[in-house]
Design a protein around this motif. Structure first.
Motif, mmCIF file in Angstrom:
data_model
loop_
_atom_site.group_PDB
_atom_site.id
_atom_site.type_symbol
_atom_site.label_atom_id
_atom_site.label_comp_id
_atom_site.label_asym_id
_atom_site.label_seq_id
_atom_site.Cartn_x
_atom_site.Cartn_y
_atom_site.Cartn_z
ATOM 1 N N LEU A 1 -29.869 10.255 17.965
ATOM 2 C CA LEU A 1 -31.210 10.146 17.397
ATOM 3 C C LEU A 1 -31.534 11.489 16.753
ATOM 4 O O LEU A 1 -31.946 12.431 17.424
ATOM 5 N N THR A 2 -31.333 11.572 15.439
ATOM 6 C CA THR A 2 -31.469 12.848 14.751
ATOM 7 C C THR A 2 -32.287 12.695 13.471
ATOM 8 O O THR A 2 -32.469 11.593 12.947
ATOM 9 N N MET A 3 -32.748 13.820 12.975
ATOM 10 C CA MET A 3 -33.357 13.892 11.657
ATOM 11 C C MET A 3 -32.320 14.352 10.628
ATOM 12 O O MET A 3 -32.374 13.970 9.469
ATOM 13 N N ASN A 4 -31.405 15.162 11.070
ATOM 14 C CA ASN A 4 -30.394 15.769 10.213
ATOM 15 C C ASN A 4 -29.187 14.836 10.120
ATOM 16 O O ASN A 4 -28.408 14.713 11.064
ATOM 17 N N TYR B 1 -29.816 10.612 22.876
ATOM 18 C CA TYR B 1 -30.622 11.835 22.910
ATOM 19 C C TYR B 1 -30.097 12.872 23.892
ATOM 20 O O TYR B 1 -30.120 14.075 23.610
ATOM 21 N N VAL B 2 -29.627 12.416 25.058
ATOM 22 C CA VAL B 2 -29.079 13.340 26.050
ATOM 23 C C VAL B 2 -27.772 13.922 25.504
ATOM 24 O O VAL B 2 -26.865 13.192 25.136
ATOM 25 N N GLY B 3 -27.708 15.244 25.456
ATOM 26 C CA GLY B 3 -26.549 15.908 24.875
ATOM 27 C C GLY B 3 -26.717 16.205 23.405
ATOM 28 O O GLY B 3 -25.907 16.935 22.823
ATOM 29 N N VAL B 4 -27.769 15.657 22.787
ATOM 30 C CA VAL B 4 -28.064 15.914 21.371
ATOM 31 C C VAL B 4 -29.243 16.868 21.243
ATOM 32 O O VAL B 4 -29.176 17.869 20.532
ATOM 33 N N HIS B 5 -30.324 16.561 21.962
ATOM 34 C CA HIS B 5 -31.551 17.344 21.848
ATOM 35 C C HIS B 5 -31.346 18.810 22.203
ATOM 36 O O HIS B 5 -32.026 19.682 21.650
ATOM 37 N N GLN B 6 -30.401 19.100 23.081
ATOM 38 C CA GLN B 6 -30.168 20.486 23.477
ATOM 39 C C GLN B 6 -29.839 21.375 22.281
ATOM 40 O O GLN B 6 -30.142 22.568 22.273
ATOM 41 N N GLY B 7 -29.216 20.778 21.247
ATOM 42 C CA GLY B 7 -28.898 21.557 20.054
ATOM 43 C C GLY B 7 -30.126 22.010 19.291
ATOM 44 O O GLY B 7 -30.052 22.930 18.471
ATOM 45 N N HIS B 8 -31.263 21.377 19.544
ATOM 46 C CA HIS B 8 -32.518 21.775 18.904
ATOM 47 C C HIS B 8 -33.123 22.997 19.585
ATOM 48 O O HIS B 8 -34.045 23.616 19.031
ATOM 49 N N HIS B 9 -32.622 23.357 20.754
ATOM 50 C CA HIS B 9 -33.151 24.508 21.484
ATOM 51 C C HIS B 9 -32.216 25.708 21.480
ATOM 52 O O HIS B 9 -32.656 26.820 21.772
ATOM 53 N N LYS B 10 -30.958 25.502 21.175
ATOM 54 C CA LYS B 10 -30.006 26.607 21.211
ATOM 55 C C LYS B 10 -30.391 27.685 20.198
ATOM 56 O O LYS B 10 -30.755 27.399 19.068
ATOM 57 N N LEU B 11 -30.268 28.932 20.625
ATOM 58 C CA LEU B 11 -30.602 30.044 19.738
ATOM 59 C C LEU B 11 -29.670 30.096 18.536
ATOM 60 O O LEU B 11 -30.051 30.578 17.469
ATOM 61 N N SER B 12 -28.460 29.599 18.698
ATOM 62 C CA SER B 12 -27.472 29.674 17.616
ATOM 63 C C SER B 12 -27.622 28.557 16.592
ATOM 64 O O SER B 12 -27.062 28.649 15.500
ATOM 65 N N ASP C 1 -28.737 21.980 13.525
ATOM 66 C CA ASP C 1 -29.847 21.514 14.357
ATOM 67 C C ASP C 1 -30.052 20.028 14.102
ATOM 68 O O ASP C 1 -30.330 19.624 12.969
ATOM 69 N N PRO C 2 -29.931 19.178 15.142
ATOM 70 C CA PRO C 2 -30.076 17.738 14.914
ATOM 71 C C PRO C 2 -31.504 17.300 14.594
ATOM 72 O O PRO C 2 -31.701 16.199 14.085
ATOM 73 N N GLU C 3 -32.500 18.141 14.887
ATOM 74 C CA GLU C 3 -33.897 17.726 14.750
ATOM 75 C C GLU C 3 -34.702 18.672 13.858
ATOM 76 O O GLU C 3 -35.855 18.971 14.144
ATOM 77 N N TYR C 4 -34.101 19.083 12.768
ATOM 78 C CA TYR C 4 -34.813 20.034 11.910
ATOM 79 C C TYR C 4 -34.399 19.811 10.461
ATOM 80 O O TYR C 4 -33.219 19.700 10.142
ATOM 81 N N LEU C 5 -35.392 19.750 9.579
ATOM 82 C CA LEU C 5 -35.177 19.687 8.149
ATOM 83 C C LEU C 5 -36.184 20.615 7.474
ATOM 84 O O LEU C 5 -37.281 20.836 8.008
#
Length: 329
Positions: A168-171, A95-106, A113-117
């Motif tokens: 740990l992702t949804m995508n 999760y550390v280093g992965v979840h941050q991609g769910h917050h990035k504006l880009s 996005d690892p946590e979005y479908l």
């Protein structure tokens, strides 16, 4: 909005440590009780439920670890791995280093996005995702106990594991970069998990541990996984069309569920204030209730901000599923 919560960004280590230690003690105490009590008795069932909810709360501290740093909470990630990450097959590297991609504006709401479908566009996807939660414990067993030793012996396979099966992702299309630092971290944690579990299996084989603790582990982690999956589905509107969203766009696409006391059971460690967290990801979990109170009480901010709040998890899930049904018609 920023001026209203400017003083709430400092983490209080004492709260973090006390909460994690107490929660883990309750969780593993209940787990032990379930292993010692008569199988399938009401008392055992109660212990299983308490263990699942308490250890689920312990696991949710990983979300806070990704938003705090080692200087703020020295030693906390290591303690968390020992208390929850390793025994529940959820080492922090997933999760550390992965979840941050769910917050990035880009990347928020995009294919990166690892946590979005796009659940709002497909009700069947929502239902399948909820049911898949019960298979996560089996997937963790295969990844960390069966595939890990193969990776140690086969470097090319190890690199594939890090890129494709260490998050740990949804995508499922999400991919990590196998940097030297990440590779070393995955190796260390994977070895620790494998050796710890090998020791437990050895004790069970020697008759010093009952084999049913592994069945209890499976039920406890399966329940925790299912609760977390429902919480995740209720955390966003999932209406992004795949284009990047700014901070306000993330706020509008996210959901707060302040609820009552029981809400803390399914959305612990500040996760019920998910919209607020997306706008102010640096506010520690113990300050989120106060931040929410200030924002909803202020005018004209409060009138607009309350639109991101849901009365309950069932309401959010029902709304999401109905949107998916309409989109499929």
């Amino acid at each position: 909005m920023r001026a209203l919560v400017r003083d709430l960004h400092r983490a209080r280590p004492g709260i973090f440590w006390t909460d994690l230690l107490a929660t883990s003690l309750i969780g593993w105490g209940a787990f032990t009780g379930a292993a010692m009590l008569r199988p399938f008795s009401p008392a055992m069932a109660l212990c299983v439920v308490v263990a699942a909810l308490a250890l689920y709360r312990s696991l949710c501290f990983l979300h806070e670890i990704t938003h705090q740093n080692q200087r703020t909470l020295p030693g906390f990630e290591t303690a968390w791995n020992l208390l929850a990450g390793y025994p529940l097959l959820m080492p922090s590297f997933v999760y550390v280093g992965v979840h941050q991609g769910h917050h990035k504006l880009s990347t928020y709401g995009t294919s990166q996005d690892p946590e979005y479908l796009p659940f709002a566009q497909n009700s069947r996807m929502t239902a399948v995702f909820a049911l898949e939660a019960f298979f996560i414990p089996a997937a963790l067993l295969i990844r960390l106990l069966l595939l890990t030793p193969i990776g140690f012996l086969w470097p090319r396979f190890e690199r594939w594991l890090i890129v494709c099966l260490s998050s740990l992702t949804m995508n499922v299309r999400y991919r990590r970069e196998a940097t030297a630092e990440l590779t070393g971290k995955v190796r260390r944690h994977s070895a620790a998990v494998f050796l710890a579990w090998a020791a437990l299996v050895g004790l069970a084989a020697d008759g010093r541990l009952p084999w049913r603790i592994f069945a209890i582990w499976f039920v406890v982690t399966g329940l925790a996984s299912f609760v977390n999956t429902l919480r995740t589905l209720g955390a966003h509107a999932y209406e992004s069309v795949g284009e990047p969203l700014d901070r306000m766009g993330q706020l509008i696409d996210s959901i707060d569920t302040p609820g009552a006391g029981w809400t803390e059971l399914w959305a612990p460690v500040g996760l019920r204030y998910h919209a607020l967290h997306h706008y102010f990801p640096g506010i520690p979990y113990h300050n989120l209730p106060e931040a929410y109170r200030r924002l909803t009480s202020a005018l004209p901010v409060g009138a607009h901000y309350r639109r991101m709040s849901s009365p309950s998890l069932p309401h959010s899930l029902r709304t999401l599923y109905q949107k998916g049904l309409r989109a499929c018609q």
